[in-house]
Scaffold this motif. Structure first.
Motif, PDB file in Angstrom:
ATOM      1  N   LYS A 141      -6.311 -23.270 115.819  1.00  0.00           N
ATOM      2  CA  LYS A 141      -7.759 -23.244 115.984  1.00  0.00           C
ATOM      3  C   LYS A 141      -8.150 -23.511 117.433  1.00  0.00           C
ATOM      4  CE  LYS A 141      -9.146 -24.490 111.276  1.00  0.00           C
ATOM      5  NZ  LYS A 141      -9.881 -25.467 110.423  1.00  0.00           N
ATOM      6  N   SER A 188     -13.683 -13.810 109.676  1.00  0.00           N
ATOM      7  CA  SER A 188     -12.316 -13.524 109.243  1.00  0.00           C
ATOM      8  C   SER A 188     -12.202 -12.402 108.217  1.00  0.00           C
ATOM      9  CB  SER A 188     -11.677 -14.793 108.668  1.00  0.00           C
ATOM     10  OG  SER A 188     -12.414 -15.255 107.556  1.00  0.00           O
ATOM     11  N   LYS A 212      -1.961 -25.840 112.287  1.00  0.00           N
ATOM     12  CA  LYS A 212      -3.213 -25.125 112.030  1.00  0.00           C
ATOM     13  C   LYS A 212      -4.284 -25.555 113.026  1.00  0.00           C
ATOM     14  CE  LYS A 212      -6.473 -23.956 108.341  1.00  0.00           C
ATOM     15  NZ  LYS A 212      -6.827 -24.174 106.908  1.00  0.00           N
ATOM     16  N   VAL A 214      -6.880 -13.019 110.139  1.00  0.00           N
ATOM     17  CA  VAL A 214      -6.691 -13.941 111.254  1.00  0.00           C
ATOM     18  C   VAL A 214      -6.327 -13.173 112.523  1.00  0.00           C
ATOM     19  CG1 VAL A 214      -5.368 -15.909 112.117  1.00  0.00           C
ATOM     20  CG2 VAL A 214      -6.010 -15.805 109.705  1.00  0.00           C
ATOM     21  N   ARG A 233       0.750 -13.017 111.320  1.00  0.00           N
ATOM     22  CA  ARG A 233      -0.397 -13.729 110.739  1.00  0.00           C
ATOM     23  C   ARG A 233      -1.001 -12.877 109.619  1.00  0.00           C
ATOM     24  NH1 ARG A 233      -2.457 -13.422 116.379  1.00  0.00           N
ATOM     25  NH2 ARG A 233      -1.953 -15.328 117.514  1.00  0.00           N
ATOM     26  N   TYR A 239       1.587 -18.631 113.584  1.00  0.00           N
ATOM     27  CA  TYR A 239       0.831 -19.122 112.431  1.00  0.00           C
ATOM     28  C   TYR A 239       1.404 -20.450 111.963  1.00  0.00           C
ATOM     29  CZ  TYR A 239      -2.296 -18.387 108.431  1.00  0.00           C
ATOM     30  OH  TYR A 239      -3.312 -18.485 107.507  1.00  0.00           O
ATOM     31  N   ARG A 292      -9.260 -11.883 114.324  1.00  0.00           N
ATOM     32  CA  ARG A 292      -9.999 -12.928 115.042  1.00  0.00           C
ATOM     33  C   ARG A 292      -9.407 -13.207 116.419  1.00  0.00           C
ATOM     34  NH1 ARG A 292     -11.789 -18.102 112.034  1.00  0.00           N
ATOM     35  NH2 ARG A 292     -13.507 -17.825 113.479  1.00  0.00           N
TER      36      ARG A 292
END
Length: 246
Positions: A228, A150, A224, A178, A174, A60, A181
């Motif tokens: 993604k 999410s 971040k 998240v 996390r 994370y 996901r």
């Protein structure tokens, strides 16, 4: 077959509890309270068993705040509760949801599904990107997501799903929403009900367990973005689970 319904709620949040119990009564449903985890009340040993700073640094973009940790631990308690019971699946709700008219019918239909699913989300995006779908009730569809949303405000989890999560996500690094996901990391078979059969209460804007998040630094923004990219790549490269049948 009736699936047990549990809602996560702190002792002090009596208003949320009462509002949700009124909604259960209006729909002739029984919802049972699951005491939410207040992270600061846990011993250092308990905290270390559930949360890994090393895993967090790897997975994370910034350390979790106590509210995020407590939220995750509360969901873990729900999964453990399911495995300690004889139920084939369980409905898990956070206490800031609104039960929409077709909530009960969707739960009954999910209870009739065969195997081949771990989690079915009851709330998602207003306009969902759907990969595959089939009718679940006269008014709602069971969908396969292009990208899993999410929210963990409400979902149904099977025994297989609870086992999978407990074996692969404890300790966690996390936030719980998240981690869901990243279903491709542990083969979690996640589907959804569309349109949603849950809404969010106005009280959801004032969280009891989530502290206000700090502003992210430049380094955290880069981390971040990389997260993604990993999420996008995992979704593209992994084979999505097929919709379960009746």
């Amino acid at each position: 077959m009736e699936l047990p319904i549990f809602f996560i709620n702190l002792d002090r949040d009596t208003e949320r509890r009462e509002l949700l119990q009124q909604q259960f009564k209006a729909l002739s449903l029984q919802g049972r309270r699951l005491d939410a985890v207040w992270w600061a009340n846990l011993s250092e040993e308990e905290q270390a068993r559930w949360y890994s700073p090393a895993l967090n640094a790897k997975q994370y973009y910034k350390p979790l705040v106590n509210g995020e940790k407590g939220c995750y631990a509360s969901h873990i308690k729900a999964w453990q509760q399911l495995l300690e019971s004889d139920a084939p699946a369980m409905v898990v709700l956070e206490d800031d949801v609104q039960l929409l008219t077709d909530f009960g019918a969707a739960i009954q239909a999910i209870a009739q599904l065969g195997q081949g699913w771990d989690m079915i989300k009851l709330i998602g995006r207003p306009k969902e990107k759907i990969k595959a779908e089939r009718q679940l009730t006269p008014t709602h569809r069971l969908i396969q997501y292009q990208r899993v949303p999410s929210s963990t405000a409400g979902y149904v989890i099977s025994r297989a799903g609870a086992q999978k999560l407990l074996s692969s996500r404890v300790p966690f690094g996390r936030p719980v929403d998240v981690d869901i996901r990243f279903w491709f990391e542990n083969g979690l078979q996640v589907f959804g009900v569309y349109p949603s059969v849950l809404g969010l209460d106005e009280l959801s804007e004032v969280s009891s367990i989530w502290a206000q998040r700090e502003h992210t630094s430049a380094t955290q923004r880069v981390r971040k973005l990389w997260m993604k990219v990993q999420l996008f790549t995992g979704n593209v490269m992994s084979r999505s689970p097929k919709l379960p049948k009746h």
